[in-house]
Structures are given as structure tokens and as C-alpha cells.
Scaffold this active site. Structure first.
Site, PDB file in Angstrom:
ATOM      1  N   GLU A   1       8.700   1.390   6.466  1.00  0.00           N
ATOM      2  CA  GLU A   1       8.338   2.238   7.603  1.00  0.00           C
ATOM      3  C   GLU A   1       8.097   3.686   7.181  1.00  0.00           C
ATOM      4  OE1 GLU A   1       7.786   1.906  10.811  1.00  0.00           O
ATOM      5  OE2 GLU A   1       8.128  -0.227  11.023  1.00  0.00           O
TER       6      GLU A   1
ATOM      7  N   ASP B   1       1.565  -3.718   9.120  1.00  0.00           N
ATOM      8  CA  ASP B   1       2.994  -3.696   8.768  1.00  0.00           C
ATOM      9  C   ASP B   1       3.855  -4.003   9.993  1.00  0.00           C
ATOM     10  OD1 ASP B   1       2.612  -2.929   6.156  1.00  0.00           O
ATOM     11  OD2 ASP B   1       3.622  -0.978   6.344  1.00  0.00           O
ATOM     12  N   GLU B   2       3.504  -3.367  11.096  1.00  0.00           N
ATOM     13  CA  GLU B   2       4.305  -3.542  12.320  1.00  0.00           C
ATOM     14  C   GLU B   2       4.302  -5.010  12.744  1.00  0.00           C
ATOM     15  OE1 GLU B   2       5.876  -0.981  12.703  1.00  0.00           O
ATOM     16  OE2 GLU B   2       4.710   0.859  12.872  1.00  0.00           O
TER      17      GLU B   2
ATOM     18  N   GLU C   1       8.528  -3.336  17.673  1.00  0.00           N
ATOM     19  CA  GLU C   1       7.574  -3.581  16.589  1.00  0.00           C
ATOM     20  C   GLU C   1       6.250  -4.067  17.172  1.00  0.00           C
ATOM     21  OE1 GLU C   1       7.849  -2.568  13.683  1.00  0.00           O
ATOM     22  OE2 GLU C   1       9.924  -2.617  13.079  1.00  0.00           O
TER      23      GLU C   1
ATOM     24  N   HIS D   1       6.728  -6.881  10.687  1.00  0.00           N
ATOM     25  CA  HIS D   1       8.106  -6.583  11.121  1.00  0.00           C
ATOM     26  C   HIS D   1       8.424  -7.289  12.441  1.00  0.00           C
ATOM     27  CE1 HIS D   1       7.798  -2.585   8.665  1.00  0.00           C
ATOM     28  NE2 HIS D   1       7.957  -3.641   7.902  1.00  0.00           N
TER      29      HIS D   1
ATOM     30  N   GLU E   1       7.086   8.033  14.327  1.00  0.00           N
ATOM     31  CA  GLU E   1       7.329   7.425  13.013  1.00  0.00           C
ATOM     32  C   GLU E   1       8.227   8.317  12.159  1.00  0.00           C
ATOM     33  OE1 GLU E   1       6.481   4.477  11.914  1.00  0.00           O
ATOM     34  OE2 GLU E   1       4.870   3.789  13.221  1.00  0.00           O
TER      35      GLU E   1
ATOM     36  N   HIS F   1       4.701   5.063   6.979  1.00  0.00           N
ATOM     37  CA  HIS F   1       3.865   5.260   8.175  1.00  0.00           C
ATOM     38  C   HIS F   1       3.794   6.732   8.565  1.00  0.00           C
ATOM     39  CE1 HIS F   1       4.865   0.833   9.410  1.00  0.00           C
ATOM     40  NE2 HIS F   1       4.262   0.937   8.245  1.00  0.00           N
TER      41      HIS F   1
ATOM     42  N   THR G   1       4.438  -1.076  18.671  1.00  0.00           N
ATOM     43  CA  THR G   1       3.762  -0.225  17.673  1.00  0.00           C
ATOM     44  C   THR G   1       2.572  -0.947  17.061  1.00  0.00           C
ATOM     45  OG1 THR G   1       5.521  -0.878  16.168  1.00  0.00           O
ATOM     46  CG2 THR G   1       5.595   1.362  16.997  1.00  0.00           C
TER      47      THR G   1
ATOM     48  N   TRP H   1       0.870  -1.188   0.000  1.00  0.00           N
ATOM     49  CA  TRP H   1       0.000   0.000   0.000  1.00  0.00           C
ATOM     50  C   TRP H   1       0.903   1.233   0.000  1.00  0.00           C
ATOM     51  CZ3 TRP H   1       0.703   3.367   4.049  1.00  0.00           C
ATOM     52  CH2 TRP H   1       1.297   2.859   5.218  1.00  0.00           C
TER      53      TRP H   1
HETATM   54 FE   LIG Z   1       7.720  -0.560  12.975  1.00  0.00          FE
HETATM   55 FE   LIG Z   2       6.072   2.193  11.908  1.00  0.00          FE
END
Ligand SMILES: [Fe+2]
Ligand SMILES: [Fe+2]
Length: 398
Positions: free
Chosen positions: A178, A263-264, A231, A267, A140, A181, A234, A97
Site C-alpha cells: 500500500e 493492487d486494491e 479495498e 487485497h 493513501e 500508492h 478503493t 511495480w
Molecule cells: Fe487498499
Molecule cells: Fe491503496
């Protein structure tokens, strides 16, 4: 990573998670000391010699290269493993995205209308939520610091800026993921019209200038334990801002925060896998590093944030995040418990005496933190209201 606020209960002045988390309100330092979670003997104040770039602050005696040099070979020998097991958690750019997918399209005729709708939805959201979302965005946006931090780690750093080792490829691609974000949250907040963008931009500039002090000592053991923790932190906090946005009737903002949270999570999976592998190869060294990181407390990445208005900005932002349930002391204990389980720390065998002590310490720590938190809740006192420059100096309950 890029992480989030800190795990603390600020609700009781007597609450003392001093071994685990940030200091409570009663220990907030004078204006010369804004750094949280790091006050301890052996620390020293850094005079404000570089005043135009950094706020006054305190740092630890800085320990470097504490990992025995021969252990660097472990990471070199894991190159192929990392390619197969870590890089697979990156998403191809074409499948990712992008911030624009969630924002009004500036080239379209409907742009004005889309912005108007976004602003209408934002009107229903309370100030305390915006304070926390801004703090998350500022965190971020200090991404250059986190890439720097990863490149401090011996044996895995990007030696050239375009190194083809799996570790370096990961770090650059992780950073690139990242980067979306902060970009997305920044643009959303700009369009919302609810926040003082200039103050926020100043905060970001100060924060990047200040760096961070995660106390990872150039050790990838400490570094990857830190990033595993962060991670997940978040993932939890963006998940909570998503939930709250939905409760406030803004499904689109909920989608933004939820997408970042996912996403976090990816990760987190990658970083916890690296540490899992370290536990397999070197259980003693890894459990010692885990205990060391937890004794030092996991300082949040934005702990040095500053806006030239509030000397305790980070503590205040963290207190609001705690109160509205975006990131709490309970979350801190939950993350730790999750990691202990994820890495099967209780089942480790064949450890040295020191290793067994470290094992006992980390396995018992979540319960200890929870006990302290419960005690603190019992003694919770009414907290003050504080002005935040980010929302035009309006007051918010801590
Ligand atoms: Fe992250
Ligand atoms: Fe992030």
C-alpha cells in the site's frame, strides 16, 4: 485498503442516508464537529485539548474488545490456512511495480523533458478531478493509521513488530504494498504543478495525527469486513480516476490510477476470502458482525481529514467525488450487494433468531440504499461552489 471517499449523495439537502452513509450537507456540523458518518446518540465531543496535533472533532463512545475472548482461538487455528490462502495474494517484491516505474527518471538527461510533458498533460485536467485525486492521495498517505487499525485486532495483531504469524506477515506486507500508492500519487501531484503541496502535506499530517474511528472494536470479524469493503471501495474509486484521466487525455495518469486499482483488487480478494472462511466456521457470529458493521455505516478511512481551512473538508471532497463519479452512493450499495453475494449470505442456514434478523437486514440493505438514493436524486438541488486550499483556494462545484 487506504481507501477512499465516502458514499454519499450530497446533492439533495433532504437526502438522508443516515442509516447507511454520511450525513448530507444540511446536517454538516459546525466547525467543532467535522467527523462524518458518526453522529448519533451516545457520541461525545472531544474537547480540543490536543489542538496543535488534531482538529476539533467528535468520536463515539469507544467500544473495545467486544469479541468473546474464546473466539481468539479461531484466528490462531487459522494460521496455516492463512499462509496457504491469504499470503498467496501478496506479490513478491521483485515482481511488484514501484512508483519510479511511472515517474520521470531523475538521473536521466530526459528528466526535464519528461516533467514538462507530464505538466502539459496535467494542464488539460480540470480542478475538480485534482481535488478528488488529492483526497485519494491524502487517504493513501495516512497508511500508518491503517496499519495501526489492523494491529488493534485481537488474535491477528503483530505482537512484536516482526512476528512470524501469517496474520502479522500479511499486515506488514500489505502495508508495504500500500505504501507505494500514496508515494506514487504524491510524487505525481508534486510534479504536476497543479496543487498546493504545502496545504496537502499539512492535511496529511493532521490526518495521521487524528487517526480514524472505524468502530471495529478490536474484533477481526468487524475488522476484516471493514477492510473487505474498503479495498473494494478503493478498487472502484481508483478505477474511476483512471477512466476519467483517460477521458481527459492523460493516458499515463490513467495507467497510474489503474495500476493502483489492480493492487486494491488483489487485497479485496484476500480480505473477502478471510471473511468467507469466517462465514464457514462461524456463520452466526459473522453475519451478526456484518450487520453490525453496516448498521454503523462504513466510515471512510480519511473521515477525519482537516486542512485548517475548511471544517467540512471531508464532506466537500466526498461531494466532488460523488458528482464527478469517482465514488458515489450507488457504489456504496453496489459494494454491499457484491459482498452479500460473494459471501452467499442469502443461503446461510442454521442461524439463530438474531442471526436470521441480521441476514435479512444485510440482504435487504442494498435495495433500501438505492431507493433512498433515487429519491434523493429526484430532489437534488444545486450545490454550492467551495474553495479548496489544495488547489490554491480555487472554487470547485460540489
Ligand atoms: Fe487498499
Ligand atoms: Fe491503496
Amino acid at each position: 485498503m487506504a481507501l477512499t471517499p465516502t458514499p454519499l449523495s450530497f446533492r439533495s439537502p433532504k437526502f438522508n442516508l443516515s442509516s447507511f452513509a454520511l450525513p448530507q450537507m444540511s446536517t454538516l456540523r459546525s466547525s467543532r464537529f467535522i467527523m462524518a458518518s458518526t453522529l448519533r446518540s451516545g457520541s461525545k465531543e472531544v474537547e480540543n485539548l490536543k489542538k496543535p496535533f488534531m482538529p476539533p472533532r467528535e468520536v463515539h463512545v469507544q467500544v473495545t474488545h467486544s469479541m468473546p475472548p474464546q473466539k481468539i482461538e479461531i484466528f490462531k487455528s487459522l494460521e496455516a490456512w492463512a499462509e496457504e490462502n491469504v499470503l498467496v495474494h501478496l506479490k513478491p517484491v521483485e515482481k511488484c511495480w514501484q512508483p519510479q516505474d511511472f515517474l520521470p527518471e531523475p538521473s536521466s538527461d530526459g528528466f526535464d523533458e519528461q516533467v514538462k510533458e507530464l505538466r502539459e498533460r496535467a494542464k488539460e485536467i480540470p480542478d475538480d478531478y485534482f481535488v478528488v485525486l488529492v483526497g485519494d492521495m491524502v487517504t493513501e498517505e495516512a497508511l500508518p493509521t491503517y496499519q495501526t487499525m489492523l494491529n488493534t485486532l485481537d488474535g491477528v495483531r503483530d505482537e512484536t513488530g516482526a512476528s512470524l504469524t501469517s496474520w502479522a506477515v500479511w499486515t506488514r506486507a500489505w502495508t508495504a504494498e500500500e505504501n507505494r500508492h500514496g508515494d506514487l500519487l504524491n510524487k505525481y501531484l508534486y510534479l504536476s504543478g497543479r496543487v498546493d503541496m504545502r496545504q496537502i502535506e499539512k492535511t496529511i499530517q493532521y490526518l495521521i495525527g487524528s487517526g480514524m474511528d472505524p468502530r471495529t472494536e478490536n474484533s477481526p470479524y468487524l475488522g476484516f469486513i471493514y477492510t473487505s469493503f474498503q479495498e473494494r471501495a478503493t478498487f472502484i474509486s481508483h478505477g474511476n480516476t483512471a477512466r476519467l484521466a483517460k477521458e481527459h487525455g492523460d493516458v499515463k495518469l490513467a495507467q497510474i490510477c489503474g495500476t493502483i486499482a489492480s493492487d486494491e483488487k488483489r487485497h479485496e480478494t484476500a480480505y473477502t476470502k478471510i471473511v468467507e472462511k469466517l462465514f464457514e466456521i462461524d456463520p452466526d457470529g459473522t453475519v451478526l458482525a456484518f450487520a453490525d458493521m453496516m448498521r454503523k455505516k462504513v466510515a471512510m478511512p480519511a473521515h477525519l481529514m482537516y486542512d485548517a481551512c475548511d471544517d467540512n473538508l471531508f464532506e466537500h471532497y466526498s461531494a466532488v467525488a460523488q458528482r464527478i463519479g469517482v465514488y458515489t452512493a450507488k457504489d456504496y450499495a453496489d459494494i454491499l450487494e457484491f459482498l452479500v453475494g460473494r459471501w452467499k449470505v442469502e443461503n446461510l442456514t442454521g442461524l439463530s433468531g438474531e442471526g436470521r434478523k441480521a441476514q435479512d437486514f444485510v440482504c435487504g440493505l442494498p435495495a433500501r440504499i438505492r431507493r433512498l438514493e433515487e429519491r434523493a436524486q429526484g430532489k437534488a438541488k444545486q450545490m454550492p461552489r467551495v474553495r479548496f486550499s489544495w488547489i490554491f483556494d480555487r472554487e470547485v462545484q460540489l
